[in-house]
Write a protein that holds these residues in place. Sequence first.
Motif, PDB file in Angstrom:
ATOM      1  N   GLY A   1      35.579   0.869   6.442  1.00  0.00           N
ATOM      2  CA  GLY A   1      35.493   1.940   7.422  1.00  0.00           C
ATOM      3  C   GLY A   1      35.037   3.261   6.844  1.00  0.00           C
ATOM      4  N   GLY A   2      34.731   3.295   5.560  1.00  0.00           N
ATOM      5  CA  GLY A   2      34.228   4.505   4.926  1.00  0.00           C
ATOM      6  C   GLY A   2      35.294   5.513   4.548  1.00  0.00           C
ATOM      7  N   LEU A   3      36.547   5.069   4.445  1.00  0.00           N
ATOM      8  CA  LEU A   3      37.645   5.993   4.164  1.00  0.00           C
ATOM      9  C   LEU A   3      38.004   6.106   2.690  1.00  0.00           C
ATOM     10  CD1 LEU A   3      39.878   5.079   7.216  1.00  0.00           C
ATOM     11  CD2 LEU A   3      38.353   7.051   6.934  1.00  0.00           C
ATOM     12  N   GLY A   4      37.245   5.466   1.810  1.00  0.00           N
ATOM     13  CA  GLY A   4      37.523   5.559   0.387  1.00  0.00           C
ATOM     14  C   GLY A   4      36.880   4.415  -0.366  1.00  0.00           C
ATOM     15  N   CYS A   5      37.364   4.216  -1.587  1.00  0.00           N
ATOM     16  CA  CYS A   5      36.869   3.156  -2.452  1.00  0.00           C
ATOM     17  C   CYS A   5      38.070   2.473  -3.089  1.00  0.00           C
ATOM     18  CB  CYS A   5      35.941   3.721  -3.526  1.00  0.00           C
ATOM     19  SG  CYS A   5      36.757   4.880  -4.660  1.00  0.00           S
ATOM     20  N   SER A   6      37.833   1.396  -3.823  1.00  0.00           N
ATOM     21  CA  SER A   6      38.929   0.721  -4.503  1.00  0.00           C
ATOM     22  C   SER A   6      38.369  -0.066  -5.684  1.00  0.00           C
ATOM     23  CB  SER A   6      39.690  -0.215  -3.555  1.00  0.00           C
ATOM     24  OG  SER A   6      40.924  -0.604  -4.147  1.00  0.00           O
ATOM     25  N   ALA A   7      39.263  -0.776  -6.363  1.00  0.00           N
ATOM     26  CA  ALA A   7      38.891  -1.676  -7.460  1.00  0.00           C
ATOM     27  C   ALA A   7      39.642  -2.973  -7.226  1.00  0.00           C
ATOM     28  CB  ALA A   7      39.265  -1.072  -8.804  1.00  0.00           C
ATOM     29  N   VAL A   8      38.915  -4.092  -7.266  1.00  0.00           N
ATOM     30  CA  VAL A   8      39.488  -5.395  -6.947  1.00  0.00           C
ATOM     31  C   VAL A   8      38.892  -6.461  -7.858  1.00  0.00           C
ATOM     32  CG1 VAL A   8      39.886  -4.779  -4.506  1.00  0.00           C
ATOM     33  CG2 VAL A   8      37.747  -5.897  -5.173  1.00  0.00           C
ATOM     34  N   PRO A   9      39.556  -7.608  -7.973  1.00  0.00           N
ATOM     35  CA  PRO A   9      38.918  -8.721  -8.686  1.00  0.00           C
ATOM     36  C   PRO A   9      37.626  -9.119  -7.974  1.00  0.00           C
ATOM     37  CG  PRO A   9      41.265  -9.130  -8.389  1.00  0.00           C
ATOM     38  CD  PRO A   9      40.917  -7.926  -7.552  1.00  0.00           C
ATOM     39  N   ALA A  10      36.623  -9.507  -8.733  1.00  0.00           N
ATOM     40  CA  ALA A  10      35.302  -9.834  -8.186  1.00  0.00           C
ATOM     41  C   ALA A  10      35.356 -10.930  -7.131  1.00  0.00           C
ATOM     42  CB  ALA A  10      34.358 -10.236  -9.312  1.00  0.00           C
ATOM     43  N   SER A  11      36.311 -11.827  -7.222  1.00  0.00           N
ATOM     44  CA  SER A  11      36.393 -12.925  -6.257  1.00  0.00           C
ATOM     45  C   SER A  11      36.668 -12.441  -4.841  1.00  0.00           C
ATOM     46  CB  SER A  11      37.460 -13.936  -6.678  1.00  0.00           C
ATOM     47  OG  SER A  11      38.727 -13.313  -6.764  1.00  0.00           O
ATOM     48  N   GLN A  12      37.146 -11.213  -4.689  1.00  0.00           N
ATOM     49  CA  GLN A  12      37.373 -10.708  -3.342  1.00  0.00           C
ATOM     50  C   GLN A  12      36.063 -10.478  -2.592  1.00  0.00           C
ATOM     51  OE1 GLN A  12      40.290  -7.749  -2.593  1.00  0.00           O
ATOM     52  NE2 GLN A  12      41.890  -8.979  -3.514  1.00  0.00           N
ATOM     53  N   SER A  13      34.949 -10.544  -3.303  1.00  0.00           N
ATOM     54  CA  SER A  13      33.656 -10.416  -2.630  1.00  0.00           C
ATOM     55  C   SER A  13      33.304 -11.675  -1.851  1.00  0.00           C
ATOM     56  CB  SER A  13      32.556 -10.114  -3.645  1.00  0.00           C
ATOM     57  OG  SER A  13      32.357 -11.221  -4.511  1.00  0.00           O
ATOM     58  N   LEU A  14      33.927 -12.786  -2.183  1.00  0.00           N
ATOM     59  CA  LEU A  14      33.646 -14.045  -1.492  1.00  0.00           C
ATOM     60  C   LEU A  14      34.174 -13.957  -0.060  1.00  0.00           C
ATOM     61  CD1 LEU A  14      34.699 -16.499  -4.326  1.00  0.00           C
ATOM     62  CD2 LEU A  14      32.382 -15.810  -3.694  1.00  0.00           C
ATOM     63  N   GLY A  15      33.318 -14.061   0.878  1.00  0.00           N
ATOM     64  CA  GLY A  15      33.727 -14.025   2.273  1.00  0.00           C
ATOM     65  C   GLY A  15      34.127 -12.652   2.778  1.00  0.00           C
ATOM     66  N   ALA A  16      33.796 -11.600   2.042  1.00  0.00           N
ATOM     67  CA  ALA A  16      34.177 -10.245   2.443  1.00  0.00           C
ATOM     68  C   ALA A  16      33.259  -9.734   3.552  1.00  0.00           C
ATOM     69  CB  ALA A  16      34.118  -9.305   1.244  1.00  0.00           C
ATOM     70  N   SER A  17      33.684  -8.683   4.178  1.00  0.00           N
ATOM     71  CA  SER A  17      32.917  -8.036   5.236  1.00  0.00           C
ATOM     72  C   SER A  17      31.548  -7.599   4.717  1.00  0.00           C
ATOM     73  CB  SER A  17      33.695  -6.807   5.727  1.00  0.00           C
ATOM     74  OG  SER A  17      32.857  -5.955   6.476  1.00  0.00           O
ATOM     75  N   PRO A  18      30.511  -7.737   5.546  1.00  0.00           N
ATOM     76  CA  PRO A  18      29.190  -7.242   5.139  1.00  0.00           C
ATOM     77  C   PRO A  18      29.137  -5.716   5.059  1.00  0.00           C
ATOM     78  CG  PRO A  18      29.114  -8.139   7.373  1.00  0.00           C
ATOM     79  CD  PRO A  18      30.481  -8.421   6.838  1.00  0.00           C
ATOM     80  N   GLU A  19      30.204  -5.055   5.468  1.00  0.00           N
ATOM     81  CA  GLU A  19      30.279  -3.597   5.383  1.00  0.00           C
ATOM     82  C   GLU A  19      30.726  -3.122   4.000  1.00  0.00           C
ATOM     83  OE1 GLU A  19      29.287  -1.425   7.828  1.00  0.00           O
ATOM     84  OE2 GLU A  19      28.534  -3.300   8.679  1.00  0.00           O
ATOM     85  N   LEU A  20      30.976  -4.066   3.085  1.00  0.00           N
ATOM     86  CA  LEU A  20      31.458  -3.734   1.744  1.00  0.00           C
ATOM     87  C   LEU A  20      30.406  -4.038   0.691  1.00  0.00           C
ATOM     88  CD1 LEU A  20      35.041  -5.252   2.006  1.00  0.00           C
ATOM     89  CD2 LEU A  20      34.427  -2.827   2.040  1.00  0.00           C
ATOM     90  N   ALA A  21      30.370  -3.221  -0.342  1.00  0.00           N
ATOM     91  CA  ALA A  21      29.516  -3.460  -1.511  1.00  0.00           C
ATOM     92  C   ALA A  21      30.433  -3.548  -2.733  1.00  0.00           C
ATOM     93  CB  ALA A  21      28.505  -2.334  -1.684  1.00  0.00           C
ATOM     94  N   PHE A  22      30.257  -4.588  -3.514  1.00  0.00           N
ATOM     95  CA  PHE A  22      31.054  -4.808  -4.721  1.00  0.00           C
ATOM     96  C   PHE A  22      30.169  -4.503  -5.919  1.00  0.00           C
ATOM     97  CE2 PHE A  22      33.014  -7.088  -1.350  1.00  0.00           C
ATOM     98  CZ  PHE A  22      34.368  -7.006  -1.602  1.00  0.00           C
ATOM     99  N   VAL A  23      30.595  -3.521  -6.718  1.00  0.00           N
ATOM    100  CA  VAL A  23      29.785  -3.022  -7.826  1.00  0.00           C
ATOM    101  C   VAL A  23      30.616  -3.118  -9.108  1.00  0.00           C
ATOM    102  CG1 VAL A  23      28.416  -1.072  -8.663  1.00  0.00           C
ATOM    103  CG2 VAL A  23      28.716  -1.401  -6.189  1.00  0.00           C
ATOM    104  N   ARG A  24      30.033  -3.690 -10.136  1.00  0.00           N
ATOM    105  CA  ARG A  24      30.756  -3.878 -11.398  1.00  0.00           C
ATOM    106  C   ARG A  24      31.289  -2.560 -11.952  1.00  0.00           C
ATOM    107  NH1 ARG A  24      30.585  -9.326 -13.831  1.00  0.00           N
ATOM    108  NH2 ARG A  24      29.892 -10.464 -12.011  1.00  0.00           N
TER     109      ARG A  24
END
Length: 179
Positions: free
Chosen positions: A100-123
């Motif tokens: 929703g554009g309210l911030g950023c976070s840090a997560v394990p890379a596997s959370q990109s699997l099946g994630a919302s297309p509104e998210l970008a996962f950057v190393r």
Amino acid sequence: AGALAQHRVDAVLTWGQLPLTGLAGEALIEEPVTGVVGVRHPLASAPQLPWSALAEDSLLFPVRERQHCWSVLRASAERAGTVLDPVPTAPAAVLDLVAGGLGCSAVPASQSLGASPELAFVRLPELSVTMSVVWRQADPSPAVSAFVAACRAAAAFLTRTRPDIWTAARPAAERAGTT
């Protein structure tokens, strides 16, 4: 470790440090930690997310629920000269809030699997987590042996099928700076 020592469980999977007096453990698999931002974020297509980006935006992170992960993330940022100031956030809400554009976070890379297309996962720079299996050293139980074998097989499967996300755990001396 406490649940094992108190005999409440026979074996556990953990992202924590390998022990541990009276316990046996084996590092199974490593996974990079990624920054997650909304797709409209200026760094959404960057090859790597600088630590400073996590300090400039509202950093949404479940500090209480993921204390060990938080300490690793904070230490890595501080080594890079960045102090992080998280907004404590419920784990289930983090990705929705970031989308929703309210911030950023840090997560394990596997959370990109099946994630919302509104998210970008950057190393993030050189940060990964290591999953281990831990059991009581004196427990020769067939069930524990079978569980450890199943964990090894699952880890091997993941590294074969998604080497872009998971790799076999490196020896402890090589994992310095990771967890």
